[in-house]
Scaffold this motif. Structure first.
Motif, PDB file in Angstrom:
ATOM      1  N   VAL B   6       0.839  -1.202   0.000  1.00 27.68           N
ATOM      2  CA  VAL B   6       0.000   0.000   0.000  1.00 27.68           C
ATOM      3  C   VAL B   6       0.869   1.246   0.000  1.00 27.68           C
ATOM      4  CG1 VAL B   6      -1.759   1.287   1.251  1.00 27.68           C
ATOM      5  CG2 VAL B   6      -1.800  -1.191   1.268  1.00 27.68           C
ATOM      6  N   HIS B   7       0.638   2.088  -0.970  1.00 24.02           N
ATOM      7  CA  HIS B   7       1.249   3.414  -0.933  1.00 24.02           C
ATOM      8  C   HIS B   7       0.329   4.299  -0.101  1.00 24.02           C
ATOM      9  CE1 HIS B   7       4.152   2.707  -4.229  1.00 24.02           C
ATOM     10  NE2 HIS B   7       3.234   1.842  -4.613  1.00 24.02           N
ATOM     11  N   ARG B   8       0.780   4.632   1.068  1.00 21.31           N
ATOM     12  CA  ARG B   8      -0.064   5.453   1.946  1.00 21.31           C
ATOM     13  C   ARG B   8       0.319   6.906   1.726  1.00 21.31           C
ATOM     14  NH1 ARG B   8      -1.024   3.996   8.267  1.00 21.31           N
ATOM     15  NH2 ARG B   8      -2.980   5.128   8.468  1.00 21.31           N
ATOM     16  N   VAL B   9      -0.557   7.623   1.047  1.00 22.62           N
ATOM     17  CA  VAL B   9      -0.225   8.975   0.590  1.00 22.62           C
ATOM     18  C   VAL B   9      -0.938   9.987   1.472  1.00 22.62           C
ATOM     19  CG1 VAL B   9      -0.475  10.584  -1.324  1.00 22.62           C
ATOM     20  CG2 VAL B   9       0.123   8.205  -1.761  1.00 22.62           C
ATOM     21  N   ARG B  10      -0.181  10.858   2.040  1.00 25.33           N
ATOM     22  CA  ARG B  10      -0.800  11.927   2.847  1.00 25.33           C
ATOM     23  C   ARG B  10      -0.354  13.306   2.396  1.00 25.33           C
ATOM     24  NH1 ARG B  10      -1.609  10.459   8.913  1.00 25.33           N
ATOM     25  NH2 ARG B  10      -2.262   8.310   8.777  1.00 25.33           N
ATOM     26  N   PHE B  11       0.207  13.362   1.212  1.00 24.50           N
ATOM     27  CA  PHE B  11       0.724  14.677   0.811  1.00 24.50           C
ATOM     28  C   PHE B  11      -0.237  15.464  -0.072  1.00 24.50           C
ATOM     29  CE2 PHE B  11       3.135  11.345  -1.514  1.00 24.50           C
ATOM     30  CZ  PHE B  11       2.574  11.494  -2.762  1.00 24.50           C
ATOM     31  N   LEU B 360       4.711   8.407  -7.520  1.00 27.64           N
ATOM     32  CA  LEU B 360       4.780   7.664  -6.266  1.00 27.64           C
ATOM     33  C   LEU B 360       6.199   7.177  -6.014  1.00 27.64           C
ATOM     34  CD1 LEU B 360       1.515   5.614  -6.639  1.00 27.64           C
ATOM     35  CD2 LEU B 360       1.981   7.337  -4.913  1.00 27.64           C
ATOM     36  N   GLY B 361       6.488   6.924  -4.759  1.00 27.83           N
ATOM     37  CA  GLY B 361       7.798   6.399  -4.411  1.00 27.83           C
ATOM     38  C   GLY B 361       7.907   4.922  -4.734  1.00 27.83           C
ATOM     39  N   PHE B 647      -7.070   2.532   7.236  1.00 28.46           N
ATOM     40  CA  PHE B 647      -6.847   3.837   6.609  1.00 28.46           C
ATOM     41  C   PHE B 647      -8.102   4.677   6.802  1.00 28.46           C
ATOM     42  CE2 PHE B 647      -4.574   0.463   4.529  1.00 28.46           C
ATOM     43  CZ  PHE B 647      -3.274   0.898   4.655  1.00 28.46           C
ATOM     44  N   MET B 663      -3.498   4.533  -1.440  1.00 30.96           N
ATOM     45  CA  MET B 663      -4.514   5.091  -0.544  1.00 30.96           C
ATOM     46  C   MET B 663      -4.153   6.550  -0.321  1.00 30.96           C
ATOM     47  SD  MET B 663      -6.299   2.458   1.017  1.00 30.96           S
ATOM     48  CE  MET B 663      -6.148   0.688   1.081  1.00 30.96           C
TER      49      MET B 663
END
Lengths: 725, 686
Positions: B6-11, B360-361, B647, B663
C-alpha cells in the motif's frame, strides 16, 4: 513590569530661539484614538495620524498673530478650539482649510487655557482664574469675567488641567504666589472652588511638573520637585463641600529619584497607572551624568522598570495618551508606546488600591511578605471572631477606643495589662489597610520599651500583633530575639510559623535555645494546640508499634536497608546510647513541637550551614537523634494517619539531617556517642538511595510504555504491507 | 485473500473552504451551500444527503447569502452582484449589479414574487422575480448604515432589517421605515464597538428575533417595537439564525461553534397558554464560527469556518434509533479529486486553483503484514499547474499511461501532453481544441489514451480523438431520455468499447464507443449513483448508490447479473447500510476478476464475488476475527465483504497495475490544524 517599546518620530521640531522654551505648546487627543493634535509654540496646529506618522491637516494663524494655548478637540461637536493672542477664540472643523475663515470670538479677558476631555464640554480657564464653559462663553463672548486671583498679589497660574469624573467636571490649576504654591479645584455644576496650599519643599524650589489623574473617585495629583522627589496628593471627587479658606494639601512621597549632581532642570513626571510613573529629563541611575533619559518607575517598589535615552535637548515635556508617551526632544517629537503590567507584588498586596487616603505620616509603605505568601487565606474566620470579640469588648467598656498614636503613647508608659487591652481593641477594629502600618509601629514600640525597661514585657499584646499576620521579621527584627530572651516559647512558635523572612542566624539561635532548654522548663508552656496534638499522635503511634508486647525483630540483616527495621539488635545496645531507644522520643513533647517549627522555617543552605556550626556536639547529637526519631516514625506511615495543617515533611527532615552532617561531620566521626547514630543514618541514606533507584527503574519502564504506544509516526508517505483475509 | 503493498499517501493538501451561507428548499429537499471561495454545492437531503451538484467558484465572486425561489437559486455577495444559477449547466446563469455597494443579504418573500437585498449603502432593494430573470423594482427608504440582515414577514407586507446598532422594520407597500428597534451594545470594552445585527427573523405573529455581535439573542414585539426578552448566549457573536417551518423553534449559531435552540413553549406545565421563547438545547459540533444554519423538518443543519457540514437530527422527531437519527458530518466532497495513472504510477490532485502531479515512491523490500517498507525512492512532485483565468477548476483527468492531462473550468477546457523520460518531465499544451469543447462537467480518457470523453450540457458526451499530431472532434453521444441534468460520473471499459455515464436524474446510460451510439439504459434506481466502474474482463457495470446499494449490470446481456440479483434478494448487511459516507470509487483487480474494490471516507473494502454473501447474523467486520483463526478454520468464516479500516479519511483508493494499492488520506486533523485559531474560550484552570 513596564516596557518601553521602540519609538518613532512623529514630526520634526523647529528649534526655538530661547533654550528653555519648547517648540511644542501642547498635544491633545482627537475623536480618533490614532490622532494627535499638536500645537507648536508659534502659529501652527497640526493634526497627525500617529500610526502612519503623517500629518492629516495643518492650520496656521496669520503672521503677527500667536497661538497662546494648545488647540483642543471638542468631543461634543467634533470641532477644534484654539486661542490666539490671548483673547481670540477660534473654532473650526477638520474640513475647514483656513483658520482665518473659521469662527472667531473675542473675549473680554486673557485666556490661560482651553481644556477639553471626552465626555465633557470644553472649559475656558482665564488667566485670572475664572472658568467658563465654552458654549456659554461663545454665546456671550463679551461677558464680564471676574478675577479669582488678585493681580496685586502676583498670583499666577503655573499649570492647569481638567478632569471629567462620572458626572463631575473639574478644572484644576496650580498657582504661584511669592514662592508659595496653591492648588485650585474648581468643580463645575454646581460651581465650587476649593483652594489648597501645597506643602513647601525644603529647598523652596517650585515644582517642575504636575500631572493629575482620576482613580477610584479621587483625583491624584503627582508633582515633581527639582530634588527628585515625586509627591502625590489626593483630592476626593466628592470632596468636603463648603469648606472655607485655604486647606493644607497633605502629600505623600511616592518616589525619590536619583538626581545625580545638581538638581533636575527640565524634567517632567506623569502617572501612567497607580503604580507607574514616567519621568523624562532625569539621569539614569547607573549610566552617565546626562539628564536625558525617559524612565518608567514603579512607585510601589521604587524600582526602575524601563528606560530609554532621548537624544537631544529635553525640555521637560511629556504627554501620555492611550499607551503612548509623546516626548519632544532635540529636533523631533517622539512617540514611544509603553506597557505597564500590574506588577505581581502590587496586585498581590492589594495595598495601594486607594493610595494616599490613609497614608499621611509614613511616606513609604512597607510591603508585607506575609500577605504576599499566604494570601488572605487565614484572615476570613479570624476576622469574624475578632469583630465579635471587639463588639463585646466595646460593649463592656464604654470608653472610646484609642487611635494608633494614642496607643503608641500608652505603650511608652502604660502597664502591661492595659497595653494588651488597647492593642487588642485597636487590632480588632483596624481595617486591613492601615493595620499593617500600625501593627508594625506598635510592635516596634513594644519591643523598644521592653529592651529599655527589662521589667516590661507584654507577651499578650505581642502575640496578638503577630497573629494579625501583618507583621514580619524585617519589620521588627528584635521581636523574636526578645521573645527568646524572655523564654516566651509560644511567641517564638508563632513567629516561626508566621514570619516568612526569618534570617538563618535567628533560626539557628532559636534552634540552639530550643535544644538547650531543659525539658522541664518547656513542658508547662502552652503552645499552639494543633502542633502539640500532632506530636502527641506521633509519639503515641510509636508506642502502638510492634514493640509494645515485647516483640523484637529476630530476622535482622546487617545490610538491611529497610527503614522499618530496628537499627540494632538489643544485644549490641549500649545502655547509655539513647539513640537506640527508638520508641522513646529523645526530647520532651513540647521541645519536639518547637523543633518541628524550626524544621519548617524557610532557609537557604549556604547561609544556614555556617550558623549551624555554633551548635556544640551534644546538641547536634541530640538533634540528630530527634530527627532520626521522626524519620523512623514517618517511615512507619504514621504521619499519614494524623493529618494536620503544619507538620515537617520528610524532605525537610532529610535536608536538616544532611545540613547537620555537613556542618559537623568531623566532630561526629570523632565523637564515640555518635557512632551508632551515624551508622543508622547511613542506613537511611542507603534506603533513600535504594528507593530512588527503584523509582528510576519504574520511570524507565513507564517511559518505555509511553514510547511503545505511538510507534506509528505520521509521515507524509509510506509504503506499507497489509493483509486481508 | 492475500497481501497488498500500500502506498499510503498523505501529501495531498486538500483544504476545503469555509461555509458562508446555506439555504434549504423544503419543497425539493435540496440544501444549497455557499462557500467562501464562491462555490455552491447542492445536497439532496431526500437521498442520503448526497452532494448532487457542485458549481465551481470564481475568484471575483463572493457569496454572502443564498436564497431559493421555487426551484431557482439566487446568491448575493460583497461584490455587489446578484447571481442566479443555472443548476443544469452548473454555472451562473446571469449576474446583476445591484448598484448598492456590497450586498450583505438576500431573501425572498414567501410568495416567491420578490427578492429583497440589503446593501452596504443602507438601501433595501426590491427585485421582482420574472420568468427568466429578475428586475429591479424600487428601493425602500434609505437608511444610514449598512443593512446586514433581512427577513420578510410571512405576509410579505413588512421587512425587518438588521443594521448597525438597530433593527428597522419597513412597510413594504409604502417603503417607509415604521419601527426602529435599538440594539444595546456589549459590555465592558466592547461598549465602544457598534453592535452588528448579524441575523433577524420575522415571525408571522410579528415577533422579531435578532442575533447580534454582542452575543445576544433578542425577542422583540414588532407591533410596538419593544424588547420582550434578551438572552445573552455568548461572549462572542451570534452569527446565524434559522426558524423552523412551524415557527416553534429557532436555532442560533455563535462564534464559539455552538448551536443553541430556542423553543416557543410554556415555561410551566400549568399555563400552556403563556408561551415564551425559552433557551432549550445547546449543540457543540463545531470548533469555529457557525456562519450558516438551517432548521429543517427533523434536523438542524449547520456549517461554518471549520468547513464541515453538520446535520444534527432532533431526536424527539424520531421514534426509534436508526441511521437517520444519527449525527452526520460531511467533510469531504462526494466526488473524486484524485486521479491515478495506473500504468505510470502517477497521481493527479485537483485543487480549485491548480493541479498537482506526483510520482509515487518505490520500494523493493518485502515485509510482513503491518510493516512499513524502506523507501528506495521518495515520492516526487512533478508538476504544479496553475489554472488560467478567474474560474476555478471543476474537473480534471489523467490518462492511465500518464501521457495526457486535461482540466476544465466553467469557461474553458485545456488539454496537455505529458512526456516523462526518467526524471525529466515536459508538458505541452495541445493548441487547437475543437471549438465545441468549451467546458465539461466530467472528463475521462479512454484506457488506451486514444480518446477523451467530455461530459457536456444536457447529459451529452463529446468524443474527442487524440493523436500525437492533432485532436479531433468525433461525435456527440446524446441520451434518448432528453434529460437536462449534468453528468456527474463517467467511466469507460478497459477494452475501449463501452462508456457509462450517470446524471443527477439517476439515469445511467451505456454507450458503445466503437459504434458511437447508445447501447442501453440501466433501469433507473431511486438513489443517485455515487460511484461506478466497468469490469475489465466481464464488462459488467458495478454501481454503488448514495443509499449504499450495490448493483452489477451486465452490459453485454443488458440485464442485472446473477450475483447482483442474489445480493438484492438477500439484502445488504445492516452495518453496510448504516455507513454515513457514500462510496466514491469503484475499481477492479485485473489479476483477480472476482474482486471489486470500493472505498468511502472511513473504510476500504474488497468484495470477493466468489465468497458467500454475509447475512444479518454474520459478523460483518470480521478481519480481526479471521486474523486470530487458524488456516483451517478460516474458510468457514469468510464472506464476500472484506473491510479494512486501517486507513481513515480516505479521498481515493486505486490499484496500480503492479498490484499495489494507492490510498490517499487527508487526515481531518491536518485540515483542522490549518484553520485559523478559534475564538478564545476560558477553559477550566487556564
Amino acid at each position: 513590569m513596564a516596557t518601553l517599546f521602540e519609538g518613532f518620530t512623529l514630526c520634526g521640531l523647529v528649534q526655538t530661539q530661547s533654550a528653555s522654551d519648547s517648540a511644542i505648546q501642547g498635544i491633545e487627543l482627537d475623536g480618533d484614538s490614532d490622532h494627535a493634535v499638536v500645537t507648536d509654540s508659534t502659529r501652527a496646529v497640526t493634526l497627525y495620524k500617529v500610526s502612519d506618522q503623517k500629518p492629516l491637516g495643518s492650520w496656521t494663524v496669520k503672521q503677527g498673530q500667536l497661538l497662546t494655548c494648545p488647540a483642543v478637540f471638542n468631543f461634543q461637536t467634533n470641532e477644534y478650539v484654539v486661542v490666539s493672542d490671548n483673547k481670540v477664540i477660534r473654532v473650526w472643523k477638520e474640513e475647514d482649510l483656513h483658520l482665518d475663515k473659521a469662527f472667531k470670538a473675542t473675549v473680554s479677558a486673557d485666556v490661560w487655557r482651553v481644556h477639553s476631555a471626552p465626555g465633557g464640554e470644553p472649559v475656558v480657564l482665564f488667566q485670572r482664574g475664572a472658568v467658563r464653559l465654552l458654549d456659554s462663553l461663545l454665546s456671550a463672548p463679551q461677558q464680564p469675567i471676574e478675577d479669582i486671583l488678585s493681580e496685586e498679589e502676583k498670583e499666577v497660574i503655573r499649570w492647569s488641567t481638567n478632569i471629567v469624573a462620572e458626572k463631575q467636571h473639574f478644572v484644576l490649576f496650580t498657582t504661584e504666589q511669592k514662592g508659595e504654591h496653591f492648588l485650585y479645584v474648581q468643580r463645575l455644576n454646581p460651581n465650587t472652588l476649593q483652594k489648597y496650599r501645597l506643602e513647601r519643599e525644603d529647598s523652596r524650589a517650585p515644582p517642575l511638573s504636575f500631572s493629575a489623574s482620576l482613580r477610584d473617585k479621587h483625583i491624584n495629583l503627582l508633582y515633581l520637585y527639582p530634588n527628585g522627589c515625586v509627591y502625590q496628593s489626593v483630592v476626593a471627587v466628592q470632596g468636603p463641600v463648603g469648606l472655607e479658606g485655604v486647606q493644607a494639601l497633605p502629600r505623600s512621597l511616592r518616589l525619590r529619584l536619583p538626581v545625580g549632581e545638581g538638581e533636575l532642570g527640565a524634567a517632567s513626571a506623569v502617572a501612567l497607572d497607580e503604580a507607574h510613573v514616567a519621568v523624562v529629563g532625569m539621569p539614569h541611575p547607573s549610566a552617565r551624568t546626562g539628564k536625558d533619559f525617559l524612565c518608567i518607575w514603579n512607585t510601589n517598589f521604587q524600582t526602575l522598570q524601563a528606560d530609554k535615552e532621548m537624544v537631544g535637548r529635553i525640555c521637560g515635556q511629556v504627554w501620555c495618551y492611550l499607551g503612548k508617551l509623546f516626548v519632544p526632544h532635540g529636533k523631533a517629537l517622539s512617540v514611544i508606546p509603553y506597557e505597564c503590567q500590574k506588577s505581581s507584588l502590587a496586585s498581590a498586596l492589594g495595598k495601594l488600591r486607594h493610595p494616599g487616603i490613609a497614608v499621611s505620616k509614613s511616606s513609604v509603605a512597607i510591603p508585607s511578605w506575609n500577605t504576599l505568601l499566604h494570601g488572605d487565606q487565614p484572615q476570613g474566620p479570624t476576622k469574624i471572631v475578632d469583630s465579635r470579640k471587639s463588639k463585646l469588648r466595646r460593649k463592656s467598656q464604654s470608653a472610646p477606643a484609642l487611635t494608633v498614636d494614642q496607643v503608641l503613647e500608652l505603650i511608652k508608659t502604660g502597664p502591661v495589662e492595659e497595653v494588651r487591652r488597647e492593642v487588642e481593641a485597636l487590632v480588632s477594629r483596624g481595617d486591613a489597610q492601615d493595620l499593617q502600618l500600625s501593627v508594625g509601629r506598635l510592635a516596634c514600640q513594644l519591643v523598644a520599651r521592653s529592651q529599655v525597661e527589662t521589667a516590661f514585657y507584654a507577651p499578650g499584646a505581642l502575640a496578638r500583633l503577630v497573629k494579625t499576620q501583618c507583621l514580619c521579621h524585617s519589620m521588627c527584627p528584635d521581636l523574636l530575639l526578645l521573645a527568646l530572651e524572655h523564654k516566651d516559647y509560644f511567641l517564638c512558635q508563632l513567629c516561626l510559623q508566621l514570619f516568612p523572612d526569618i534570617p538563618e542566624v535567628v533560626t539557628c539561635a532559636c534552634l540552639k535555645t530550643f535544644i538547650g532548654v531543659p525539658d522541664d522548663d518547656v513542658e508547662m508552656v502552652s503552645l499552639e494546640p494543633d502542633s502539640v496534638s500532632f506530636m502527641e499522635g506521633l509519639v503515641a503511634a510509636g508506642a502502638r508499634g510492634g514493640q509494645q508486647n515485647g516483640f523484637s525483630p529476630a530476622l535482622f540483616e546487617e545490610d538491611s536497608c529497610d527503614p522499618h527495621h530496628q537499627p540494632k539488635p538489643p544485644q549490641h545496645q549500649d545502655k547509655k546510647n539513647p539513640t537506640l531507644q527508638l520508641e522513646v522520643c529523645p526530647v520532651g513533647l513540647r521541645k519536639a513541637v518547637l523543633l518541628n517549627e524550626v524544621l519548617q522555617t524557610p532557609y537557604s543552605d549556604n547561609l544556614l550551614v555556617p550558623h549551624l556550626k555554633d551548635l556544640n556536639a551534644p546538641q547536634v547529637i541530640l538533634f540528630l537523634q530527634y530527627l532520626q526519631f521522626i524519620y523512623l516514625k514517618y517511615s512507619q506511615d504514621v504521619y499519614t494517619q494524623t493529618p494536620v495543617l503544619r507538620s515537617p515533611t520528610m524532605t525537610q527532615i532529610i535536608d536538616w539531617v544532611c545540613l547537620l552532617l555537613d556542618a559537623h561531620f568531623t566532630v561526629l566521626v570523632m565523637a564515640p556517642d555518635a557512632k551508632g547514630l551515624l551508622s543508622n543514618l547511613q542506613s537511611f541514606v542507603k534506603s533513600q538511595v535504594k528507593l530512588f533507584s527503584e523509582l528510576g527503574k519504574i520511570e524507565g519502564s513507564l517511559q518505555e510504555l509511553h514510547k511503545m504506544k505511538p510507534s506509528k509516526d505520521i509521515s507524509q508517505y509510506s509504503i506499507e504491507v497489509i493483509e486481508l483475509f | 485473500m492475500g497481501e497488498f503493498k500500500v502506498h499510503r499517501v498523505r501529501f495531498f493538501d486538500y483544504m476545503p473552504t469555509a461555509i458562508r451561507a446555506m439555504a434549504f428548499n423544503a419543497h425539493t429537499e435540496r440544501l444549497a451551500l455557499g462557500r467562501m471561495d464562491g462555490s455552491v454545492e447542492i445536497f439532496n437531503f431526500a437521498d442520503h444527503y448526497f452532494q448532487e451538484k457542485v458549481i465551481p467558484g470564481k475568484d471575483s465572486r463572493s457569496i454572502e447569502a443564498l436564497c431559493w425561489v421555487g426551484g431557482r437559486l439566487f446568491s448575493a455577495g460583497l461584490n455587489g452582484e446578484i447571481t442566479e444559477y443555472d443548476l443544469e449547466n452548473l454555472r451562473p446563469k446571469y449576474s446583476l449589479e445591484a448598484y448598492g455597494g456590497p450586498i450583505w443579504t438576500i431573501t425572498s418573500n414567501s410568495q416567491g414574487a420578490h427578492l429583497a437585498i440589503g446593501c452596504e449603502d443602507g438601501t433595501v432593494k426590491l427585485f421582482e422575480v420574472l420568468e427568466e430573470s429578475i428586475q429591479f423594482e424600487r428601493n425602500l427608504d434609505r437608511q444610514k448604515g449598512r443593512i446586514i440582515s433581512l427577513s420578510w414577514h410571512p405576509s410579505g407586507t413588512q421587512i425587518a432589517a438588521g443594521m448597525m446598532d438597530m433593527i428597522r422594520v419597513f412597510d413594504v407597500p409604502t417603503g417607509r421605515a415604521v419601527q426602529r428597534l435599538l440594539v444595546d451594545r456589549g459590555f465592558g470594552g466592547s461598549k465602544s464597538r457598534e453592535t452588528v445585527v448579524w441575523s433577524v427573523v420575522f415571525l408571522s405573529d410579528c415577533t422579531i428575533i435578532s442575533g447580534d455581535s454582542a452575543g445576544k439573542v433578542q425577542v422583540w414585539d414588532g407591533h410596538t417595537g419593544t424588547l420582550v426578552k434578551t438572552h445573552l448566549v455568548t461572549k462572542w457573536d451570534v452569527l446565524a439564525l434559522s426558524v423552523s417551518k412551524d415557527e416553534s423553534s429557532v436555532v442560533v449559531g455563535t462564534s464559539e461553534g455552538t448551536v443553541i435552540q430556542f423553543q416557543f413553549i410554556a415555561p410551566t406545565l400549568q399555563q400552556q397558554q403563556d408561551k415564551e421563547w425559552v433557551r432549550t438545547r445547546t449543540f457543540k459540533n463545531h470548533t469555529h464560527d457557525v456562519r450558516a444554519l438551517a432548521e429543517i423538518e427533523t434536523a438542524i443543519v449547520s456549517g461554518g469556518m471549520d468547513t464541515q457540514l453538520v446535520v444534527r437530527p432532533l431526536l424527539e422527531k424520531f421514534d426509534e434509533r436508526s441511521h437517520a437519527s444519527a449525527l452526520r458530518k460531511i467533510q469531504f466532497p462526494h466526488r473524486n479529486l484524485v486521479f491515478c495513472a495506473k500504468k505510470a504510477g502517477l497521481l493527479l490532485f485537483q485543487f480549485p486553483g491548480q493541479l498537482e502531479l506526483w510520482r509515487l515512491g518505490e520500494s523493493d523490500g518485502h515485509g510482513k503484514p503491518g510493516d512499513s517498507l524502506p523507501l528506495k525512492r521518495k515520492p516526487e512532485k512533478l508538476l504544479h499547474l496553475k489554472r488560467k483565468g478567474e474560474d476555478h477548476i471543476c474537473c480534471s483527468a489523467l490518462s492511465s499511461c500518464g501521457g495526457w492531462l486535461a482540466y476544465s473550468t466553467m469557461s474553458s477546457v485545456r488539454l496537455y501532453r505529458l512526456q516523462t523520460d526518467n526524471n525529466d518531465i515536459s508538458i505541452t499544451k495541445v493548441p487547437k481544441l475543437p471549438k465545441i469543447l468549451r467546458s465539461a462537467h466530467q472528463l475521462c480518457f479512454s484506457s488506451d489514451s486514444s480518446k477523451l470523453f467530455a461530459a457536456s450540457s444536457q447529459s451529452s458526451v463529446l468524443v474527442i480523438a487524440l493523436s500525437q499530431s492533432e485532436c479531433k472532434y468525433v461525435h456527440t453521444l446524446k441520451p434518448k431520455s432528453g434529460s437536462r441534468q449534468p453528468i456527474h460520473l463517467m467511466t469507460n471499459s478497459v477494452d475501449g468499447k463501452w462508456l457509462a455515464t450517470a446524471n443527477s436524474d439517476c439515469e445511467i446510460h451505456v454507450y458503445n464507443v466503437q459504434k458511437l451510439k447508445l447501447h442501453c439504459i440501466v433501469p433507473v434506481y431511486g438513489s443517485c449513483p455515487s460511484a461506478m466502474g466497468i469490469h475489465p474482463t466481464t464488462n459488467n457495470l458495478t454501481m454503488v448508490h448514495a443509499d449504499q446499494q450495490i448493483f452489477e449490470y451486465s452490459i453485454v446481456e443488458k440485464q442485472y447479473t446473477d450475483w447482483s440479483r442474489k445480493l438484492q434478494k438477500q439484502g445488504l448487511h445492516n452495518l453496510w447500510l448504516d455507513r454515513d459516507t457514500p462510496v466514491t470509487h469503484v475499481t477492479f483487480n485485473p489479476k483477480n476478476p472476482e474482486q471489486i474494490l470500493l472505498h468511502d471516507m472511513h473504510m476500504f473494502c474488497i468484495i470477493d464475488q466468489s465468497l458467500p454473501l454475509p447475512d444479518q447474523k454474520t459478523q460483518f467486520y470480521n478481519q480481526m476475527t479471521l486474523r486470530s483463526l487458524s488456516e483451517q478454520e478460516r474458510p468457514s468464516h469468510l464472506h464476500a465483504f472484506k473491510i479494512c479500516k486501517t486507513f481513515q479519511d480516505l479521498l481515493s483508493v486505486s490499484l496500480l497495475d503492479d498490484q499495489s494499492l494507492v490510498m490517499v488520506e487527508r487526515p481531518l486533523l491536518a485540515i483542522t490544524s490549518q484553520l485559523p485559531a478559534p475564538v478564545r474560550q476560558k477553559k477550566f484552570a487556564t
